[in-house]
Design a protein around this motif. Structure first.
Motif, mmCIF file in Angstrom:
data_model
loop_
_atom_site.group_PDB
_atom_site.id
_atom_site.type_symbol
_atom_site.label_atom_id
_atom_site.label_comp_id
_atom_site.label_asym_id
_atom_site.label_seq_id
_atom_site.Cartn_x
_atom_site.Cartn_y
_atom_site.Cartn_z
ATOM 1 N N TYR A 48 -4.117 8.656 3.491
ATOM 2 C CA TYR A 48 -3.923 7.162 3.632
ATOM 3 C C TYR A 48 -4.496 6.645 5.255
ATOM 4 O O TYR A 48 -4.867 7.615 5.913
ATOM 5 C CB TYR A 48 -2.238 7.296 4.165
ATOM 6 C CG TYR A 48 -1.851 5.918 3.902
ATOM 7 C CD1 TYR A 48 -1.299 5.222 2.924
ATOM 8 C CD2 TYR A 48 -2.069 4.831 5.609
ATOM 9 C CE1 TYR A 48 -0.954 3.533 3.640
ATOM 10 C CE2 TYR A 48 -1.549 3.126 5.614
ATOM 11 C CZ TYR A 48 -1.158 2.816 4.555
ATOM 12 O OH TYR A 48 -0.433 1.669 4.345
ATOM 13 N N MET A 49 -5.796 6.405 5.538
ATOM 14 C CA MET A 49 -6.451 5.984 6.435
ATOM 15 C C MET A 49 -6.309 4.374 6.623
ATOM 16 O O MET A 49 -5.989 3.481 6.458
ATOM 17 C CB MET A 49 -8.113 5.901 6.216
ATOM 18 C CG MET A 49 -8.390 5.676 6.998
ATOM 19 S SD MET A 49 -10.702 6.730 6.791
ATOM 20 C CE MET A 49 -10.435 5.501 5.978
ATOM 21 N N LEU A 60 -7.731 7.659 -2.211
ATOM 22 C CA LEU A 60 -7.964 6.548 -0.931
ATOM 23 C C LEU A 60 -7.626 5.609 0.097
ATOM 24 O O LEU A 60 -7.922 4.578 -1.150
ATOM 25 C CB LEU A 60 -9.459 6.633 0.190
ATOM 26 C CG LEU A 60 -10.048 5.917 1.140
ATOM 27 C CD1 LEU A 60 -9.507 7.379 1.947
ATOM 28 C CD2 LEU A 60 -11.000 6.521 1.219
ATOM 29 N N ILE A 61 -6.285 5.044 0.200
ATOM 30 C CA ILE A 61 -6.034 3.944 1.198
ATOM 31 C C ILE A 61 -6.199 4.238 1.899
ATOM 32 O O ILE A 61 -5.914 4.336 2.750
ATOM 33 C CB ILE A 61 -4.323 4.180 0.623
ATOM 34 C CG1 ILE A 61 -4.269 4.230 -1.253
ATOM 35 C CG2 ILE A 61 -3.874 2.623 1.152
ATOM 36 C CD1 ILE A 61 -2.007 4.043 -0.415
ATOM 37 N N CYS A 62 -7.222 2.708 2.063
ATOM 38 C CA CYS A 62 -7.684 2.182 3.593
ATOM 39 C C CYS A 62 -6.862 1.437 3.669
ATOM 40 O O CYS A 62 -6.882 0.047 3.221
ATOM 41 C CB CYS A 62 -9.357 2.149 3.729
ATOM 42 S SG CYS A 62 -10.719 3.470 3.416
ATOM 43 N N LYS A 108 -10.128 7.537 -6.690
ATOM 44 C CA LYS A 108 -9.988 6.061 -6.935
ATOM 45 C C LYS A 108 -9.772 5.547 -4.998
ATOM 46 O O LYS A 108 -9.535 6.396 -4.867
ATOM 47 C CB LYS A 108 -8.771 5.503 -7.349
ATOM 48 C CG LYS A 108 -8.604 3.682 -7.538
ATOM 49 C CD LYS A 108 -7.215 3.432 -7.431
ATOM 50 C CE LYS A 108 -6.754 2.061 -7.913
ATOM 51 N NZ LYS A 108 -8.101 1.516 -8.738
ATOM 52 N N ILE A 109 -10.519 4.677 -4.681
ATOM 53 C CA ILE A 109 -10.157 3.888 -3.748
ATOM 54 C C ILE A 109 -9.952 2.847 -3.952
ATOM 55 O O ILE A 109 -10.420 1.639 -4.149
ATOM 56 C CB ILE A 109 -11.490 3.706 -2.561
ATOM 57 C CG1 ILE A 109 -12.336 5.101 -2.950
ATOM 58 C CG2 ILE A 109 -11.554 3.455 -1.064
ATOM 59 C CD1 ILE A 109 -13.962 5.149 -2.427
ATOM 60 N N ILE A 110 -8.807 2.194 -2.766
ATOM 61 C CA ILE A 110 -8.257 0.800 -2.459
ATOM 62 C C ILE A 110 -8.542 0.568 -1.218
ATOM 63 O O ILE A 110 -8.417 1.348 -0.288
ATOM 64 C CB ILE A 110 -6.863 1.038 -2.911
ATOM 65 C CG1 ILE A 110 -6.443 1.165 -4.371
ATOM 66 C CG2 ILE A 110 -6.016 -0.113 -2.237
ATOM 67 C CD1 ILE A 110 -4.908 1.898 -4.350
ATOM 68 N N ALA A 114 0.872 -1.484 -0.165
ATOM 69 C CA ALA A 114 -0.291 0.184 -0.261
ATOM 70 C C ALA A 114 0.845 1.412 -0.437
ATOM 71 O O ALA A 114 0.579 2.081 -0.675
ATOM 72 C CB ALA A 114 -0.559 0.106 1.039
ATOM 73 N N LYS A 115 2.097 1.391 0.881
ATOM 74 C CA LYS A 115 2.845 1.971 0.238
ATOM 75 C C LYS A 115 3.697 2.675 -0.504
ATOM 76 O O LYS A 115 3.493 3.611 -1.128
ATOM 77 C CB LYS A 115 3.920 2.727 1.800
ATOM 78 C CG LYS A 115 3.398 2.457 2.871
ATOM 79 C CD LYS A 115 4.692 1.424 4.142
ATOM 80 C CE LYS A 115 3.735 1.534 5.578
ATOM 81 N NZ LYS A 115 5.231 0.925 6.393
ATOM 82 N N LEU A 116 4.249 1.578 -0.691
ATOM 83 C CA LEU A 116 4.379 1.491 -2.539
ATOM 84 C C LEU A 116 3.697 1.980 -4.115
ATOM 85 O O LEU A 116 4.373 2.478 -4.340
ATOM 86 C CB LEU A 116 5.306 0.090 -2.633
ATOM 87 C CG LEU A 116 6.351 -0.007 -1.916
ATOM 88 C CD1 LEU A 116 6.882 -1.683 -2.551
ATOM 89 C CD2 LEU A 116 7.269 1.011 -2.217
ATOM 90 N N THR A 117 2.319 1.429 -3.215
ATOM 91 C CA THR A 117 1.027 2.184 -4.441
ATOM 92 C C THR A 117 1.010 3.480 -3.580
ATOM 93 O O THR A 117 0.679 4.070 -5.214
ATOM 94 C CB THR A 117 0.257 1.039 -3.846
ATOM 95 O OG1 THR A 117 0.224 0.492 -4.353
ATOM 96 C CG2 THR A 117 -1.510 1.633 -4.833
#
Length: 209
Positions: A57-58, A133-135, A171-173, A39-42
């Motif tokens: 980043y959540m 948004l990275i969850c 975009k939501i991941i 996720a961090k690399l993304t």
């Protein structure tokens, strides 16, 4: 630097995270399978190779999310990165709060840590709302322990949080564990509106002699 073999599911997950043809991706992965590192690399990839400039980043709590965004900044300041992309130009740097605003190349980037259930009113910066948004593990056995708590998190996610995102380009991941049968990531992995993957861990049973 990678000096050990990479399992096949790591590049597969990463390629799905950076797939710009889908605006919603959910991935259920067991613990200790490096999903947070991916996720961090993304986040770094989207800073460099997309038009997204505001990344939220959540995690389950903001105190968990802050070290993750600190690590992302660490990636951007390592020797290898600077040799290719140069130094960052700083406008805001609050390591303790996980709030950053900087230039990488010619692109102005905003990176911010956030906790599940936190107030999102006024989260926009310079009239820019979050685009990515990275969850990362926003659910645990506590915040979805009862049907009422689960619905509270779900209403927050689809209400204030979704409304805080950029309306036209986002975009939501969502990555996490299937901590309960009733959880958001389980619903997303079953939904036709989400691109999704579920990975399981295998435990070997050894007989001691």
């Amino acid at each position: 630097e990678i000096d050990l073999p990479v399992p096949e599911f790591h590049p597969e997950i990463f390629s799905l995270m950076v797939d710009t043809t889908s605006d919603k991706f959910a991935c259920a992965v067991p613990r200790d399978h490096a999903k947070t590192t991916l996720a961090k690399l993304t986040a770094v990839w989207y800073m460099l190779f997309s038009d997204f400039r505001f990344i939220l980043y959540m995690s389950n709590t903001v105190t968990i999310a802050v070290p993750s965004v600190n690590d992302i900044i660490g990636f951007l300041e390592c020797d290898n990165f600077r040799a290719v992309y140069g130094e960052l130009t700083w406008y805001t740097r609050q390591d303790g709060k996980g709030i950053y605003k900087f230039m990488v190349g010619k692109k102005l980037v905003i990176l911010r840590a956030h906790g599940a259930g936190m107030q999102v009113r006024g989260i926009n910066i310079d009239n820019q709302r979050p685009q990515l948004l990275i969850c990362d593990d926003i659910e645990d056995a506590v915040n979805i322990a009862t049907p009422e708590l689960f619905m509270k998190l779900k209403r927050w996610f689809y209400g204030p949080l979704k409304k805080a995102m950029d309306k036209f380009n986002h975009k939501i991941i969502h990555i996490g564990n299937l901590v309960e049968n009733r959880c958001l990531i389980a619903e997303y992995c079953k939904s036709k509106y989400w691109t999704s993957r579920i990975y399981v861990g295998l435990l070997s049973k050894c007989k001691l002699v």
